[in-house]
Each structure stands twice: as structure tokens, then as C-alpha cells.
Design an enzyme around this catalytic site. Structure first.
Site, PDB file in Angstrom:
ATOM      1  N   HIS A 108     -11.018  10.134   7.760  1.00  0.00           N
ATOM      2  CA  HIS A 108     -10.815   8.688   7.813  1.00  0.00           C
ATOM      3  C   HIS A 108     -10.160   8.214   9.099  1.00  0.00           C
ATOM      4  O   HIS A 108     -10.574   7.216   9.688  1.00  0.00           O
ATOM      5  CB  HIS A 108      -9.953   8.267   6.623  1.00  0.00           C
ATOM      6  CG  HIS A 108      -9.740   6.794   6.498  1.00  0.00           C
ATOM      7  ND1 HIS A 108     -10.787   5.909   6.334  1.00  0.00           N
ATOM      8  CD2 HIS A 108      -8.605   6.044   6.509  1.00  0.00           C
ATOM      9  CE1 HIS A 108     -10.300   4.672   6.248  1.00  0.00           C
ATOM     10  NE2 HIS A 108      -8.986   4.728   6.363  1.00  0.00           N
ATOM     11  N   ARG A 122      -0.870   9.657   1.824  1.00  0.00           N
ATOM     12  CA  ARG A 122      -2.296   9.941   1.731  1.00  0.00           C
ATOM     13  C   ARG A 122      -2.621  11.433   1.707  1.00  0.00           C
ATOM     14  O   ARG A 122      -3.525  11.866   1.009  1.00  0.00           O
ATOM     15  CB  ARG A 122      -3.039   9.293   2.900  1.00  0.00           C
ATOM     16  CG  ARG A 122      -3.305   7.833   2.683  1.00  0.00           C
ATOM     17  CD  ARG A 122      -4.107   7.252   3.821  1.00  0.00           C
ATOM     18  NE  ARG A 122      -4.440   5.855   3.543  1.00  0.00           N
ATOM     19  CZ  ARG A 122      -5.006   5.043   4.420  1.00  0.00           C
ATOM     20  NH1 ARG A 122      -5.293   5.491   5.626  1.00  0.00           N
ATOM     21  NH2 ARG A 122      -5.289   3.803   4.105  1.00  0.00           N
ATOM     22  N   GLU A 170       0.839  -1.186   0.000  1.00  0.00           N
ATOM     23  CA  GLU A 170       0.000   0.000   0.000  1.00  0.00           C
ATOM     24  C   GLU A 170       0.882   1.247   0.000  1.00  0.00           C
ATOM     25  O   GLU A 170       2.112   1.167   0.124  1.00  0.00           O
ATOM     26  CB  GLU A 170      -0.947  -0.010   1.208  1.00  0.00           C
ATOM     27  CG  GLU A 170      -1.971  -1.137   1.135  1.00  0.00           C
ATOM     28  CD  GLU A 170      -2.932  -1.170   2.296  1.00  0.00           C
ATOM     29  OE1 GLU A 170      -2.868  -0.270   3.145  1.00  0.00           O
ATOM     30  OE2 GLU A 170      -3.748  -2.112   2.363  1.00  0.00           O
ATOM     31  N   HIS A 177      -8.992  10.207   3.865  1.00  0.00           N
ATOM     32  CA  HIS A 177      -8.746   9.176   2.849  1.00  0.00           C
ATOM     33  C   HIS A 177      -9.088   9.766   1.485  1.00  0.00           C
ATOM     34  O   HIS A 177     -10.155  10.355   1.299  1.00  0.00           O
ATOM     35  CB  HIS A 177      -9.596   7.933   3.109  1.00  0.00           C
ATOM     36  CG  HIS A 177      -9.072   6.724   2.411  1.00  0.00           C
ATOM     37  ND1 HIS A 177      -9.140   6.571   1.043  1.00  0.00           N
ATOM     38  CD2 HIS A 177      -8.435   5.622   2.887  1.00  0.00           C
ATOM     39  CE1 HIS A 177      -8.588   5.409   0.713  1.00  0.00           C
ATOM     40  NE2 HIS A 177      -8.151   4.815   1.805  1.00  0.00           N
ATOM     41  N   ARG A 228      -0.552   9.102   9.297  1.00  0.00           N
ATOM     42  CA  ARG A 228      -0.465   7.651   9.505  1.00  0.00           C
ATOM     43  C   ARG A 228      -0.076   6.917   8.234  1.00  0.00           C
ATOM     44  O   ARG A 228      -0.605   7.163   7.165  1.00  0.00           O
ATOM     45  CB  ARG A 228      -1.823   7.133   9.993  1.00  0.00           C
ATOM     46  CG  ARG A 228      -1.890   5.617  10.170  1.00  0.00           C
ATOM     47  CD  ARG A 228      -3.267   5.205  10.617  1.00  0.00           C
ATOM     48  NE  ARG A 228      -4.255   5.431   9.597  1.00  0.00           N
ATOM     49  CZ  ARG A 228      -4.762   4.500   8.790  1.00  0.00           C
ATOM     50  NH1 ARG A 228      -4.315   3.254   8.880  1.00  0.00           N
ATOM     51  NH2 ARG A 228      -5.684   4.786   7.914  1.00  0.00           N
TER      52      ARG A 228
END
Length: 533
Positions: free
Chosen positions: A344, A285, A120, A239, A379
Site C-alpha cells: 500500500h 497497520r 483512524e 494495507h 506510517r
């Protein structure tokens, strides 16, 4: 086992508030010590953990290492990750995966029977364990729920919401609860020797979110109102690929789709992330979220296109996302998916040490409601479930090794507002203001307006649920206003660069957030009428 709430006005049980991964895992790790789990929703429902699609990050491959995993975590955190915390977290990952396997979580395996590892965004290698592609959270919660219900030392009480922590001399004495579906019921107080908050995050404070309704910042609010130190509340991860099909909360298009080759395009079919970051769709992100936000703001729209990467294999590889798309009237195998950024994950929360202890004696916190220093300003994907499991185990070990005194007496309910039915208009107004003023892109003027309005609401509302929402919103907005730079998930258009002076974590309290609001009001007098109604 289940029991009546009225049997627990005074208990030697450890109280765990929250039925997600952190709460359930902690309860199991505490066995056979008596534990009572209080959950607002039935177990398996209402927890963000159950909605997690990506999986859990762990350095399990021979070519990988805990040190490499920690390095990726530190890089994503934009200078605010506690490096010792990150390394300890990644070194415990394999052990927690083994725990989950023993509890029956059916992680995906390759043809040789080894755990299958996906990649990811911002990970340097494949290290994400999944369940059927995008069902990790659901499978983990299902397995833990079954294990909890089979464990005799764990009592479960469902349908009750914690509305206040009770303390004396900076020490927890108990908790005040109220039945979720009976807003005029008399509150119930429970005295307990130790309390673990595992109530989840704050995503539902925003109008666009991937989080369930229960993720409204409740745990953070009641801890802050009891005087707990709050860490990094300004850092909210959005997100970048929430599916825009008119649902609240918005379904999530997992980051693993981009790991499998799906691309981001605008309405013209252009890949807009290529010009924004060398990693394009696999950039951190915050960068991808701002890229998507910019395309939408410019009127070009934003879409996740998996047609070439997955096509007819979409339904098999990502059944949850596929079902969400089909329910929304589109076929992701043949059509691009309309997307937008949505709240998110909260990197901030109750400040805890490496054992999960808060600044209030007798109060531990784990999962998204806590801030451990592992995530910093942004994160790394799939570290949240890992952190929840690691800290839940640590909390259980710390409590098991602590000398806890039995509750001496029953507690008296606090004289707090009795009207607990959420006013729909006020709740929606707060969520709208959070999205518009404390969202993906922020500036001083709008943050100041948000701070002033949330402070009025937090002070004046006679509704306990709305007051707790306003408390958390105020903490986020005040810290965002005070951080006059851009770092990680916190982006200020009026301060677009990182500043060395702000290369530190935020440690704050509710009183300090109120002081920020007072100063803004003093500077703005004569003040305009609040826009919150």
C-alpha cells in the site's frame, strides 16, 4: 497549458516528474516561475494520491495539538521517526489544509460549518479531514488538476515516462524520457536547471497491491541508478483490508471504516484482532496486516464486517468502497467483505533533507518517492497526503530561493536498452516473487533468494522498464535481508524481536545492494539457476 515535448530539449523551466499531489502542489507553489510537469498518465489518472480514501491528518480540533499528532506519528514509527521532522510536519498541517481549501478541495463539514474530523487507526483523537467519507484523494487531485491547467506558468506534458536521470559530477543535468505508448520511439532528452521527482511509490512491484500500475518504483530506480542515497527501502506498509474481488490493483477498504466501528472477523464470525492487540481493529497497520495474513494462512479467511456499524448507511458514508464491493458482486451493507493484506505505501524512498533535497545536486524529491524520516518504520494513517503537500511546498520555496544556472547545452541520450516493452511474464514473475519472498512476513532464506534473482535481472535484462523494476526490488530485498530484526512494517519470522542495534534508519545505495547480492552469491556457490525468467 500543454506543449510539445520536442520544444523542451533545452529549457529554463523547473521539471517536475509526476502528476500526483506532490507534483501538482509543487508546480502551483512555484507559480509564476516557469514549470513543466511530465506525467506518464493524463493528469488525474495513474497517481496513488487520487486513490487515497482516508484523507489528510491535521490537528485542527481545539482539544488536539501538533505535538499530540507528532507523538502519535512517532509512536507508530517504531523508533525510527525523526522527531524534529515529525513535529515540523504536524505544525505545518493546518496551513496546507488552508491551501487545499483555496484550491477548491471540498472537505466535509459538520452542521456548524466546521471541518468534520474522523479518526483512524493509531491516532489518539479525531483529526482526519475527508471528502464524502472516502473520496479525499480523488477530490484533491481533481481540484489541483483544474488549478494547474488554469495556471499560465505551468506547462503539462502527458504520456511520457522518465527512464533515466542524466548527471555529471553528482549534479543533475537533465532527464531522458520516452513516450509511454511507443516502446520503440527514440528517447527524448531534456536539459533543465532543476528536477523534482514526484513519481509515487512501489506498490505495483507486488502481486497484491492497492496501487495503480504507475506505482512501480520508477523514480526510486532512476535516482538510485544515478547514485542517489536511498533511505529505509525495506519498510513497505501493507494495507490490511484490500478487497479481494479479483481485481488488479485490489480496491481498498479504507481504514476509516474501522474508525466508524467495522470489525474484522474470520469465516467463523470470530473477531480475531481482540487477542492480538488492545486496540483490536484500530491497532497499527502492521499488526492488523499480520493478523489478517495469519487468519488467511490458517485457512480461516478474513473479512471486514460493517453490517452492524453502518448497514444501510454504507453507500452514503463510503460510496467508493460501496461501488467496489457492488462491482465485485457483494453488498457490504448485508455481507462481510473478503479482505487480504496488499502493498500500500512505501516508507522508504530517495533520502531527502528537510527542504526535499536529495544527495544529488539539483535533484529534489517529494511525495511517496521520497523518504523524509517522518514515517519511520510504519506510517501513521493519513500522514502521506499531508507529507506530500508539506514537502511540495518546501521544495517550491527552496527552489525559488536557489540560484539555478541555465542548461548550457542539449544532452545526448544514454546508451541504455532500447527495448522498452515490458515482457509480461517477467514482470509478473517479479511481482509474484516480491509478494512471496519480500511480503508481509519475511525470512532470511527467502529474502536471500529474492536478492540473488533481482540482482541477476537488474544486471542482465535488456529491457529498461524491467530493469528499473528490478533495481527497486533489489534495493528493498537487500535492505530487508540486512535488517535482521522485526520493526514496524518489516517483520522477520527468523528475527521476530526488535533489536537495539538496528534502531537506526537505513541509508544505502544501489552499489551497496549489489554488494549484498555478490556476498550471497559467494556464500551460495555453486549457485542454483535463477527462478526469474
Amino acid at each position: 497549458m500543454s506543449t510539445s515535448i520536442h520544444d523542451l530539449t533545452n529549457t529554463d523551466h523547473i521539471l517536475i516528474i509526476g502528476g500526483g499531489l506532490a507534483g501538482l502542489f509543487c508546480a502551483l507553489k512555484l507559480a509564476p516561475r516557469p514549470v513543466t510537469v511530465i506525467s506518464a498518465a493524463p493528469l488525474g489518472h495513474g497517481a496513488s494520491s487520487a486513490w487515497a480514501q482516508g484523507g489528510i491528518a491535521a490537528a485542527l480540533a481545539e482539544s488536539d495539538s501538533a505535538e499530540a499528532h507528532a507523538a502519535d506519528t512517532i509512536a507508530a514509527g517504531a523508533g525510527l521517526v525523526d522527531e524534529e521532522v515529525a513535529l515540523a510536519l504536524t505544525r505545518e498541517a493546518a496551513g496546507r489544509i488552508e491551501d487545499l481549501l483555496r484550491y477548491g478541495v471540498p472537505f466535509d463539514r459538520d452542521l456548524a460549518g466546521r471541518l468534520a474530523l474522523g479518526r483512524e487507526a493509531a491516532h489518539s483523537t479525531r483529526r482526519i479531514v475527508h471528502v464524502r467519507g472516502d473520496m479525499a484523494g480523488q477530490a484533491i487531485i481533481a481540484a489541483l488538476t483544474e488549478a494547474v491547467r488554469k495556471t499560465p506558468s505551468i506547462r503539462v506534458i502527458e504520456g511520457f515516462v522518465a527512464e533515466a536521470l542524466l548527471t555529471e559530477d553528482n549534479m543533475t543535468t537533465g532527464v531522458q524520457l520516452r513516450r509511454r505508448d511507443d516502446v520503440v520511439a527514440k528517447p527524448v532528452t531534456i536539459a533543465a536547471p532543476a528536477i523534482v521527482l514526484a513519481t509515487g511509490g512501489i506498490g505495483h512491484l507486488y502481486a497484491a497491491t492497492t496501487n495503480p500500475q504507475e506505482a512501480g518504483g520508477l523514480g526510486l530506480a532512476i535516482a538510485a541508478r544515478a547514485g542517489a542515497v536511498i533511505a529505509d527501502p525495506e519498510f513497505v506498509q501493507f494495507h490490511p483490508t484490500a478487497i479481494m474481488v479479483g481485481r488488479d490493483p485490489a480496491p481498498l477498504a479504507t481504514e476509516a471504516l474501522r474508525g466508524e466501528g467495522a470489525i474484522l472477523i474470520n469465516a467463523k464470525g470470530e473477531r480475531f484482532m481482540l487477542a492480538r492487540h488492545p486496540a483490536a481493529e484500530l491497532a497499527p497497520r502492521d499488526i492488523v496486516a499480520r493478523g489478517v495474513f495469519a487468519e488467511i494462512a490458517a485457512g480461516r479467511g478474513a473479512f471486514l464486517d460493517a453490517r452492524a456499524a453502518l448497514g444501510a448507511r454504507f453507500a452514503e458514508k463510503f460510496p467508493t468502497v460501496h461501488a467496489s464491493c457492488i462491482d465485485g458482486g457483494l453488498d457490504p451493507a448485508t455481507q462481510p467483505i473478503p479482505i487480504a493484506p496488499a502493498a500500500h505505501y512505501h516508507m522508504g524512498g530517495i533520502a531527502v533533507d528537510t527542504r526535499g533535497r536529495s544527495s544529488i545536486a539539483g535533484l529534489w524529491a517529494g511525495g511517496e518517492v521520497a523518504s523524509t524520516g517522518a514515517h519511520g518504520a510504519n506510517r501513521l494513517a493519513s500522514n502521506s497526503l499531508l507529507e506530500a503537500a508539506v514537502y511540495a511546498a518546501r521544495i517550491a520555496e527552496d527552489i525559488a530561493g536557489s540560484v539555478l544556472s541555465s542548461p548550457a547545452r542539449a544532452l545526448t541520450a544514454r546508451p541504455i536498452p532500447r527495448n522498452c516493452a515490458m515482457p509480461a511474464r517477467s514482470g509478473e514473475n517479479l511481482r509474484t516473487l516480491m509478494s512471496s519472498h519480500v511480503g508481509v512476513i519475511r525470512d532470511g532464506e527467502h529474502l536471500a533468494e529474492a536478492v540473488r534473482n533481482f540482482a541477476v535481472l537488474e544486471r542482465d535484462t535488456g529491457n529498461i522498464a524491467l530493469r528499473n523494476m528490478a533495481t527497486t526490488a533489489l534495493l528493498v530485498a537487500a535492505s530487508a535481508f540486512s535488517r535482521r530484526e522485526s520493526r514496524g512494517a518489516h517483520f522477520r519470522s527468523d528475527h521476530p524481536a526488535e533489536k537495539t542495534a538496528f534502531a537506526r534508519r537505513t541509508m544505502t545505495t544501489l552499489d551497496e545492494a549489489r554488494t549484498v547480492a555478490d556476498r550471497l552469491n559467494d556464500a551460495a556457490r555453486p549457485a542454483a539457476q535463477p527462478i526469474m525468467a
